[in-house]
Design a protein around this motif. Structure first.
Motif, PDB file in Angstrom:
ATOM      1  N   GLN A   1       0.844  -1.184   0.000  1.00 39.21           N
ATOM      2  CA  GLN A   1       0.000   0.000   0.000  1.00 39.21           C
ATOM      3  C   GLN A   1       0.886   1.244   0.000  1.00 39.21           C
ATOM      4  OE1 GLN A   1      -3.393  -0.299  -0.189  1.00 39.21           O
ATOM      5  NE2 GLN A   1      -3.114  -2.526  -0.230  1.00 39.21           N
ATOM      6  N   LEU A   2       0.277   2.375  -0.242  1.00 40.65           N
ATOM      7  CA  LEU A   2       1.030   3.627  -0.308  1.00 40.65           C
ATOM      8  C   LEU A   2       1.809   3.884   0.977  1.00 40.65           C
ATOM      9  CD1 LEU A   2       1.743   6.311  -1.658  1.00 40.65           C
ATOM     10  CD2 LEU A   2      -0.413   7.237  -0.774  1.00 40.65           C
ATOM     11  N   SER A   3       1.186   3.650   2.124  1.00 39.03           N
ATOM     12  CA  SER A   3       1.828   3.944   3.402  1.00 39.03           C
ATOM     13  C   SER A   3       3.104   3.135   3.625  1.00 39.03           C
ATOM     14  CB  SER A   3       0.847   3.699   4.549  1.00 39.03           C
ATOM     15  OG  SER A   3       0.312   2.394   4.471  1.00 39.03           O
ATOM     16  N   ASP A   4       3.269   2.031   2.904  1.00 40.78           N
ATOM     17  CA  ASP A   4       4.484   1.228   3.044  1.00 40.78           C
ATOM     18  C   ASP A   4       5.721   1.971   2.548  1.00 40.78           C
ATOM     19  OD1 ASP A   4       3.285  -1.129   4.104  1.00 40.78           O
ATOM     20  OD2 ASP A   4       2.565  -1.640   2.097  1.00 40.78           O
ATOM     21  N   PHE A   5       5.526   3.010   1.740  1.00 38.86           N
ATOM     22  CA  PHE A   5       6.649   3.706   1.120  1.00 38.86           C
ATOM     23  C   PHE A   5       6.888   5.083   1.725  1.00 38.86           C
ATOM     24  CE2 PHE A   5       4.872   0.652  -1.815  1.00 38.86           C
ATOM     25  CZ  PHE A   5       5.996  -0.069  -2.172  1.00 38.86           C
ATOM     26  N   ASP A   6       6.394   5.272   2.928  1.00 40.79           N
ATOM     27  CA  ASP A   6       6.585   6.533   3.635  1.00 40.79           C
ATOM     28  C   ASP A   6       7.771   6.408   4.593  1.00 40.79           C
ATOM     29  OD1 ASP A   6       6.158   9.126   4.361  1.00 40.79           O
ATOM     30  OD2 ASP A   6       4.455   8.706   5.676  1.00 40.79           O
ATOM     31  N   PHE A   7       8.450   7.507   4.838  1.00 44.00           N
ATOM     32  CA  PHE A   7       9.514   7.544   5.843  1.00 44.00           C
ATOM     33  C   PHE A   7       9.743   8.991   6.260  1.00 44.00           C
ATOM     34  CE2 PHE A   7      11.595   7.974   1.728  1.00 44.00           C
ATOM     35  CZ  PHE A   7      12.536   8.983   1.933  1.00 44.00           C
ATOM     36  N   GLU A   8      10.306   9.175   7.436  1.00 45.15           N
ATOM     37  CA  GLU A   8      10.574  10.521   7.941  1.00 45.15           C
ATOM     38  C   GLU A   8      11.995  10.925   7.583  1.00 45.15           C
ATOM     39  OE1 GLU A   8       9.688  11.148  12.020  1.00 45.15           O
ATOM     40  OE2 GLU A   8       7.671  10.284  11.892  1.00 45.15           O
ATOM     41  N   LEU A   9      12.121  12.093   6.999  1.00 51.38           N
ATOM     42  CA  LEU A   9      13.418  12.594   6.576  1.00 51.38           C
ATOM     43  C   LEU A   9      13.674  13.952   7.208  1.00 51.38           C
ATOM     44  CD1 LEU A   9      15.902  12.307   4.653  1.00 51.38           C
ATOM     45  CD2 LEU A   9      14.591  13.662   3.010  1.00 51.38           C
ATOM     46  N   PRO A  10      14.771  14.102   7.947  1.00 49.92           N
ATOM     47  CA  PRO A  10      15.101  15.420   8.495  1.00 49.92           C
ATOM     48  C   PRO A  10      15.282  16.436   7.364  1.00 49.92           C
ATOM     49  CG  PRO A  10      16.419  13.708   9.546  1.00 49.92           C
ATOM     50  CD  PRO A  10      15.706  13.058   8.395  1.00 49.92           C
ATOM     51  N   GLU A  11      14.668  17.598   7.510  1.00 50.63           N
ATOM     52  CA  GLU A  11      14.723  18.604   6.456  1.00 50.63           C
ATOM     53  C   GLU A  11      16.154  19.008   6.120  1.00 50.63           C
ATOM     54  OE1 GLU A  11      12.830  23.032   5.488  1.00 50.63           O
ATOM     55  OE2 GLU A  11      12.135  21.861   7.211  1.00 50.63           O
ATOM     56  N   ALA A  12      17.037  18.930   7.099  1.00 47.43           N
ATOM     57  CA  ALA A  12      18.426  19.330   6.889  1.00 47.43           C
ATOM     58  C   ALA A  12      19.143  18.438   5.881  1.00 47.43           C
ATOM     59  CB  ALA A  12      19.187  19.323   8.211  1.00 47.43           C
ATOM     60  N   LEU A  13      18.611  17.247   5.607  1.00 50.34           N
ATOM     61  CA  LEU A  13      19.258  16.330   4.667  1.00 50.34           C
ATOM     62  C   LEU A  13      18.814  16.546   3.222  1.00 50.34           C
ATOM     63  CD1 LEU A  13      19.329  12.951   6.661  1.00 50.34           C
ATOM     64  CD2 LEU A  13      21.073  14.744   6.487  1.00 50.34           C
ATOM     65  N   ILE A  14      17.873  17.450   2.989  1.00 53.36           N
ATOM     66  CA  ILE A  14      17.444  17.752   1.627  1.00 53.36           C
ATOM     67  C   ILE A  14      18.461  18.706   1.012  1.00 53.36           C
ATOM     68  CG2 ILE A  14      15.621  18.708   0.175  1.00 53.36           C
ATOM     69  CD1 ILE A  14      13.633  17.988   2.372  1.00 53.36           C
ATOM     70  N   ALA A  15      19.206  18.229   0.048  1.00 54.51           N
ATOM     71  CA  ALA A  15      20.300  19.012  -0.536  1.00 54.51           C
ATOM     72  C   ALA A  15      19.765  20.236  -1.285  1.00 54.51           C
ATOM     73  CB  ALA A  15      21.125  18.142  -1.471  1.00 54.51           C
ATOM     74  N   GLN A  16      20.268  21.406  -0.932  1.00 56.88           N
ATOM     75  CA  GLN A  16      19.884  22.638  -1.601  1.00 56.88           C
ATOM     76  C   GLN A  16      20.882  23.057  -2.679  1.00 56.88           C
ATOM     77  OE1 GLN A  16      16.893  24.377  -0.992  1.00 56.88           O
ATOM     78  NE2 GLN A  16      16.483  22.458   0.103  1.00 56.88           N
ATOM     79  N   HIS A  17      22.071  22.478  -2.642  1.00 58.88           N
ATOM     80  CA  HIS A  17      23.112  22.780  -3.617  1.00 58.88           C
ATOM     81  C   HIS A  17      23.865  21.491  -3.943  1.00 58.88           C
ATOM     82  CE1 HIS A  17      22.720  27.177  -3.219  1.00 58.88           C
ATOM     83  NE2 HIS A  17      22.460  26.918  -1.951  1.00 58.88           N
ATOM     84  N   PRO A  18      24.468  21.416  -5.117  1.00 61.68           N
ATOM     85  CA  PRO A  18      25.240  20.217  -5.472  1.00 61.68           C
ATOM     86  C   PRO A  18      26.540  20.157  -4.695  1.00 61.68           C
ATOM     87  CG  PRO A  18      25.493  21.894  -7.163  1.00 61.68           C
ATOM     88  CD  PRO A  18      24.456  22.417  -6.205  1.00 61.68           C
ATOM     89  N   ALA A  19      27.155  18.987  -4.684  1.00 57.04           N
ATOM     90  CA  ALA A  19      28.485  18.838  -4.087  1.00 57.04           C
ATOM     91  C   ALA A  19      29.475  19.712  -4.855  1.00 57.04           C
ATOM     92  CB  ALA A  19      28.918  17.378  -4.137  1.00 57.04           C
TER      93      ALA A  19
END
Length: 381
Positions: free
Chosen positions: A12-30
């Motif tokens: 089901q859809l809920s099986d593919f949910d997870f919590e991600l800290p916002e700080a880990l969302i990359a705003q710039h490339p390496a």
């Protein structure tokens, strides 16, 4: 290959949910493309590496298949005749200066209404006349005719007045015209081998490749080939139906050139592995395997239980919760394995999504069982 399959189940859809800290969302490339991190997740034991190590993980005779689509400056800002602000995200260019676009506006204009983009035609920009919805009167997208001051094509107008359409989770100031990140994004939100314009989102797994890595792969005896799939904005849309059977997958255009077919055949004959760079390449190759069509529109929806016919390994980034891409990688490498490696990546501070880090996956020896609706019919061209 190692199998990571678990017990038979219906997802089901809920099986593919997870919590991600916002700080880990990359705003710039390496700082350097190949300096990003690479999670080697081919086996149950995970290894934390750098992307420039990828050639050491492959073998002579393997075939890497890339998506050579080019991201276009498809986001354009303007206003209605009434003065209300409007934003277009052009998904597809049709004939006769017509385009198909997403529209962001407080109140939709009426059919026949003229939108003044980038100041409008009289001010050096261009006008867009609304012709209706697309692909039919109930469609979610809009069909417009663009008119520039000198009869420019839609491609020329986007190049002159548009902005790179970054994902919604990357914060920028594009509408103000004062975005300090514009030059960086125009260079880095594009692969080094992009050549066929038409995408509104980058094939992000390929952003990690630079000339040094490509040279090392060639020296290793790894062959390269390419396909084209013009990535649409639907790639960022989460699945919203708990029952996956009810999800309507977005459609994207792809093409597989004949030299790539020859490369695939050579790889199989010599016992090499087909390694897809990115989920868009997977969708392209597996669409062709199911239909035999070298050029078509595809709305293939890959969920656990999908019978892969072409791809053996996958280089990919980390994906959004509840997205069709989470379902694709779970189908490819096994649901339990994917959910476990995502938790490892979060704990180890990997950078997520388009400008984030990557992982190397190996296909399940035998696909995990799932409900038969996972293998949905393709869209007609």
């Amino acid at each position: 290959m190692t199998a990571f399959s678990g017990a038979r189940r219906t997802f089901q859809l809920s099986d593919f949910d997870f919590e991600l800290p916002e700080a880990l969302i990359a705003q710039h490339p390496a700082a350097e493309r190949s300096g990003s991190r690479l999670l080697d997740a081919r086996e149950l034991h995970l290894a934390d590496r750098r992307f420039h190590e990828l050639p050491d993980l492959l073998q002579a005779g393997d075939l890497l298949v890339f998506n050579d689509t080019q991201v276009i400056k498809a986001r354009v800002f303007g206003e209605k005749s009434s003065g209300g602000k409007i934003e277009l995200l052009i998904e597809r260019v049709l004939q006769d200066n017509e385009v198909v676009a997403h529209m962001k506006v407080s109140k939709k204009p009426a059919v026949g209404g003229v939108l003044h983009m980038a100041g409008g035609r009289k001010a050096g920009g261009f006008d867009a006349t609304l012709l209706g919805r697309w692909p039919n009167e109930m469609g979610a997208l809009f069909r417009l005719r663009l008119t520039g001051p000198q009869g420019e094509s839609p491609w020329e107008l986007m190049q002159q007045h548009g902005h790179i359409p970054l994902p919604p989770y990357i914060e920028r100031e594009q509408q103000t015209g004062q975005d300090p990140n514009q030059a960086e994004d125009e260079q880095r939100y594009q692969t080094v081998f992009a050549k066929n314009p038409g995408a509104v989102a980058a094939p992000t797994a390929a952003l990690h490749f630079d000339e040094k890595v490509l040279a090392a792969l060639e020296a290793k005896g790894v062959e390269r080939a390419s396909v084209t799939l013009h990535v649409g904005a639907g790639t960022f849309q989460p699945v919203k139906t708990e029952n996956l059977k009810d999800h309507q997958m977005h459609s994207e255009w792809y093409n597989i050139p004949l030299p790539t077919l020859a490369a695939l055949e050579r790889c199989r004959l010599r016992g090499g592995r087909v390694i897809a760079v990115g989920t868009t390449t997977v969708r392209t190759l597996e669409s062709w395997a199911r239909t035999g069509q070298l050029s078509d529109d595809t709305n293939i929806f890959i969920t656990p239980g999908f019978p892969f016919r072409v791809v053996d390994m996958l280089v990919t980034n980390f994906h959004l919760p509840k997205s069709s891409l989470m379902m694709l990688v779970s189908a490819f490498a096994g649901y339990e394995h994917i959910m476990g490696l995502y938790q490892h990546a979060i704990a180890q501070g990997y950078r997520f999504f388009s400008y984030g880090d990557s992982m190397l996956l190996q296909r399940l020896k035998e696909p995990a069982a799932a409900d038969a609706a996972a293998d949905q019919p393709m869209a007609a061209s």
